[in-house]
Design an enzyme around this catalytic site. Sequence first.
Site: not given
Length: 213
Positions: A83-85, A91
């Site tokens: 997952n990325h922010k 991102t």
Amino acid sequence: MIIGPNPENPHPKDGFPQVCFIKNTVTNPNVVVGDYSYYDDPEDSENFERNVLYHYPFIGDKLIIGKFCALAKGVKFIMNGANHKLSGISTYPFQIFGNGWEKNAPPLTDFPYKGDTIIGNDVWIGFDALIMPGVKIGNGAVISARSVVTRDIPAYTVVGGNPAKLIKHRFTLDQVARLEEIAWWDWPVEIISQHLAEIMAGDIEALAEVERT
């Protein structure tokens, strides 16, 4: 008395090395697998862990697979480390490249976290299926080949597609509840071996009779 294959033997059948009991090969403490669940891969069945992707120990999420599951070649699990922010403008993970960019590393709480990925008992996952982070798959479910599973799958359903959607229910809701109560996968292996005919048949009442004896 013959009580079935030895669950401590990585390859349950001599001369058939493409099938391997997963529990005997995993080394990551955050991958937990029940007895008799196998991975089928003619290229390297003992290296199941290569299919558990973005599974970083500092995140702490677990992949939990129940007993008597059948996993075909190429089944992959995307874990929470992928997952990325999402809350910022970009991102892009600048911080992983260092050279000063790491000073702006966001806290882990800024990243999406979906929890543990949990696969029930007696689940069949087909060729090249992809399971996304935090998904829960119920007992007795079937995941069709090359499906992408993005949400929880109820027990004893067949799903397929991208994203995976319901194809059919294997049993009625009442029957599913009865099967969950029977939980044959938790029986001693000696009892399972004696009653494979009932387990492999479609007569739930016959299976219930075994439970009562």
